[in-house]
Design an enzyme around this catalytic site. Structure first.
Site, PDB file in Angstrom:
ATOM      1  N   GLU A   1       0.939  -1.659  -0.272  1.00 19.74           N
ATOM      2  CA  GLU A   1       0.069   0.156  -0.118  1.00 19.74           C
ATOM      3  C   GLU A   1       0.854   1.187  -0.787  1.00 19.74           C
ATOM      4  O   GLU A   1       0.166   2.005  -0.687  1.00 19.74           O
ATOM      5  CB  GLU A   1      -1.167  -0.401   1.184  1.00 19.74           C
TER       6      GLU A   1
ATOM      7  N   PRO B   1      -7.236  -2.283  -1.892  1.00 23.31           N
ATOM      8  CA  PRO B   1      -7.730  -2.926  -0.622  1.00 23.31           C
ATOM      9  C   PRO B   1      -6.897  -3.583   0.142  1.00 23.31           C
ATOM     10  O   PRO B   1      -6.944  -4.700   1.963  1.00 23.31           O
ATOM     11  CB  PRO B   1      -8.076  -4.698  -1.316  1.00 23.31           C
ATOM     12  N   LYS B   2      -5.205  -2.748   0.044  1.00 23.11           N
ATOM     13  CA  LYS B   2      -3.987  -2.970   0.968  1.00 23.11           C
ATOM     14  C   LYS B   2      -4.016  -1.849   2.021  1.00 23.11           C
ATOM     15  O   LYS B   2      -3.399  -2.092   2.184  1.00 23.11           O
ATOM     16  CB  LYS B   2      -3.323  -3.558   0.521  1.00 23.11           C
ATOM     17  N   ASN B   3      -5.025  -1.032   1.678  1.00 18.53           N
ATOM     18  CA  ASN B   3      -4.325   0.099   2.540  1.00 18.53           C
ATOM     19  C   ASN B   3      -5.003  -0.284   3.761  1.00 18.53           C
ATOM     20  O   ASN B   3      -6.476  -0.356   4.485  1.00 18.53           O
ATOM     21  CB  ASN B   3      -5.413   1.301   2.163  1.00 18.53           C
TER      22      ASN B   3
END
Lengths: 369, 368
Positions: B13, B142-144
């Site tokens: 992210e 989606p990876k934050n």
């Protein structure tokens, strides 16, 4: 030493491009393009990767220490005159809030300005790497800010406004207390309970109770306990043996972060350092580990990436170096596996703490700030 | 956000650069396109009359900035006005609208998200609409960490988890091992007691990919919080052995099997050792061998007083043979397996050392 040299002669073809990495970190410290915008609030961690990376490369002479030190101090959230913001003190990740540049107090009151535990941690590390004596750090304010972040369950928030809470920030907190030589910043017992609660059925650590075990969180757990000096108090010999097994199973060539996931350069440090702290890193396969890390080396711009044929970034560049340092790559300085700075910087920390102890004599550590 | 961005999610992210781009300073050409070609062209905040009352606040890095990010004019303009709003702690619709722009430019800025939450409450904004907003953002990023935390806050305010399991399932369908997604899922299930269908969900995921370690972890999570492992033990052992037969080289299945038996002791489960020895003939793997070693070690550790020393030494011999086998089969960990053998021998070995040295160095020799 001769033995080590001949061992590495065999690997001429995968050579380590020291000078490229020095230049990679130099560029990192200058200007980054806009596509790095997501790093704004964490710029201080990027400085840490670059400075510690240069330290591992024994190349700190390429930077202007004083410039760096001033800039880092400008990120300190200091108490205001009336100290009403004490529980929000520490270090910011950057100037993104818009506080006017200042390297001294008193602090400026701003409705949204507060420290971030990972920035306080990397800020202190960076200052120590640069040889600073922390005399301009308001230690009591940092510790007050830290206490405000710990929850009932022992984990920490990152910021006083609230955020996710988990084992990462326990590691940051433990590192801060360790560097400041003052454990009044956290409730160790509660932190240990949270860490124990994060031990998974498969003997790795997750980010919190019930969560999947993971190399990064396992590092946070074990390194925190080591910094606290409580490793063998918190975990039984049997548990430690099982954790060793979980960690050593992560090696596929380099290391993976979780079972059945691909290997990634950074785990050569996270898992490697954990194994080192548990005294079994010597039983891993150095050759395969080295080959993998070097396969992620960017031969053109320097640095390392998570995978081969991927773009390098400061984090993987730094941790790739640390991974190589653990296996004894010549020309790299040794890294303290729990504090994640060079042994050289670590010795500076120890000397500094000795002068603190000498100057206060037998006075309680709580009293000076 | 954390310094230790090495762990995969954070590195994805916050630190990864877009693939295909070199490490150089970009030109601001995208802004020119907006200006000349777009009929609804972009107007800087500094040129908007409705914002004329606010003095923009630039970022101030002092005389010698470090790790300076070279922002475009558009980016700086948005954030100069964000900083101005922040300084005054303005609570207004225009402030709320600006947070959306600021998020679009940098969704990792946790101060923007916090300020947005302050505004959501101060202005009594429609939280259902906010759910739609955050759903879209998580789908893109989606990876934050910040976006998942924001969603959790909104779900808590609404006290309505009804969309969560389906939403998370959708995210997992794109990346079945997304750590943030699994964490959020565990939180929702535990907080709102949504256990009922989770075991089925896990089994479906394991059908799709029996090597999904996150799904195995979730299996353990669900069972430990619902039925527990006492009545379920035989069923779970069966399940593991069945999956192992289908995919023998699956560390996740073996870790699960060991994990559920470990609290009672691996050697406590009647008939298990025999089943595993049987599997060794046809479905061997380093994980199976390690499991056998652990069974033998457990037997040695927990030997009752009436176990004859001879019996003990036989178990030790079997364990050491396994170590030798592992040193040959799982070569990357050769030194570790040999170390384990030495440690075990030192701890439990009672026959004279010479005999065991021979056993370890020359496996083909038989113990007399």
């Amino acid at each position: 030493m001769a033995e080590e040299e001949s061992q590495f002669e065999e690997f001429e073809q995968i050579d380590f491009l020291r000078d490229r990495h020095v230049r990679f970190f130099q560029r990192t410290l200058q200007v980054l393009p806009e596509r790095y915008a997501s790093l704004e609030t964490t710029r201080l961690t990027i400085i840490f990767f670059a400075l510690s990376g240069l330290d591992v490369l024994d190349a700190l002479d390429v930077i202007d220490r004083n410039t760096m030190i001033e800039w880092i101090y400008s990120l300190q959230v200091l108490p205001t005159e009336d100290q009403v913001n004490l529980s929000r003190c520490g270090f910011r990740g950057s100037s993104h809030i818009g506080i006017p540049y200042s390297t001294k107090g008193p602090g400026v009151l701003h409705p949204y300005d507060s420290g971030h535990v990972a920035m306080t941690y990397t800020g202190l590390c960076s200052l120590l790497i640069l040889g600073d004596d922390l005399s301009r750090v308001n230690k009591q304010a940092c510790l007050a800010g830290l206490r405000a972040l710990q929850l009932e369950d022992g984990s920490f928030y990152a910021v006083p406004e609230g955020s996710e809470n988990d084992i990462r920030f326990i590691y940051c907190a433990a590192s801060i207390c360790y560097m400041l030589d003052d454990w009044s910043g956290m409730d160790i017992q509660k932190a240990i309970e949270y860490i124990r609660g994060s031990l998974s059925y498969d003997n790795g650590f997750g980010q919190g109770a019930g969560r999947e075990s993971h190399g990064g969180w396992t590092y946070c757990a074990i390194a925190s306990l080591c910094l606290m000096g409580r490793l063998e108090e918190a975990l039984s010999q049997r548990e430690l043996d099982r954790i060793r097994r979980w960690c050593i199973m992560r090696q596929q060539s380099g290391f993976q972060g979780r079972p059945n996931k691909p290997v990634d350069t950074c785990y050569s440090f996270w898992v490697g350092a954990t194994l080192e702290l548990l005294d079994v890193f010597q039983y891993t396969n150095f050759d395969k580990n080295r080959s993998f890390i070097l396969s992620t080396q960017d031969r053109l711009v320097g640095g390392f990436a998570k995978w081969p044929d991927s773009h390098p970034d400061p984090l993987h560049a730094y941790l790739g170096l640390c991974g190589l340092s653990l296996i004894g790559e010549p020309s790299l300085r040794k890294v303290h596996p729990a504090l994640n700075i060079t042994q050289r910087a670590f010795q500076h920390v120890q000397q500094l703490q000795q002068t603190w102890r000498d100057s206060t004599g037998s006075c309680s550590r709580h009293l000076w700030g | 956000k954390l310094a230790m961005s090495g762990v995969e999610e954070i590195s994805d992210e916050s630190v990864e650069v877009k693939e295909g781009e070199e490490f150089d300073v970009e030109a601001e050409d995208h802004l020119r396109d907006d200006f000349l070609l777009d009929p609804t062209r972009y107007i800087f905040y500094r040129d908007r009359k409705e914002w004329a009352d606010l003095e923009p606040v630039p970022q101030d890095d002092g005389p010698n900035p470090v790790v300076k990010i070279a922002y475009s004019e558009k980016f700086s303009d948005v954030y100069d006005y964000f900083r101005a709003l922040l300084k005054n702690d303005e609570r207004s619709e225009r402030a709320f609208a600006l947070t959306s722009e600021a998020i679009e430019l940098n969704a990792a800025n946790y101060t923007v998200w916090h300020y947005r939450r302050v505004l959501l409450q101060a202005l009594s904004k429609d939280l259902r609409e906010e759910m739609r907003y955050i759903t879209a953002i998580i789908e893109e990023q989606p990876k934050n960490y910040q976006v998942w935390h924001h969603r959790r806050m909104v779900v808590e305010w609404l006290n309505d988890p009804s969309e969560e399991l389906e939403f998370i399932a959708d995210i997992l369908s794109q990346d079945a091992k997304n750590y943030h997604a699994w964490q959020h899922r565990q939180w929702v299930i535990q907080e709102y007691k949504l256990w009922d269908d989770e075991l089925d969900f896990v089994e479906n995921l394991l059908e799709e990919d029996v090597r999904n370690n996150s799904a195995w972890n979730q299996r353990h999570f669900v069972i430990s919080h619902t039925s527990g492992f006492s009545d379920a033990m035989e069923r779970e052992i069966q399940y593991c052995l069945y999956q192992i037969k289908k995919a023998p080289n699956n560390e996740s299945a073996w870790n699960y099997l060991k994990g559920i038996l470990q609290p009672l002791g691996l050697s406590a489960q009647p008939g298990l050792l025999e089943r595993v020895l049987e599997l060794k003939q046809t479905h061997c793997s380093p994980y199976l061998l390690a499991f056998l070693f652990d069974c033998y070690e457990d037997a040695l550790e927990n030997s009752k007083e009436n176990v004859a020393e001879e019996e003990q030494q036989k178990t030790l011999k079997k364990a050491l043979e396994i170590c030798q086998l592992l040193a040959q089969e799982d070569t990357i960990r050769k030194e570790y397996w040999l170390f384990l053998g030495r440690s075990l021998k030192n701890k439990h070995g009672k026959l004279n050392n010479y005999t065991f040295e021979l056993c370890v160095i020359h496996p083909e020799l038989e113990i007399i």
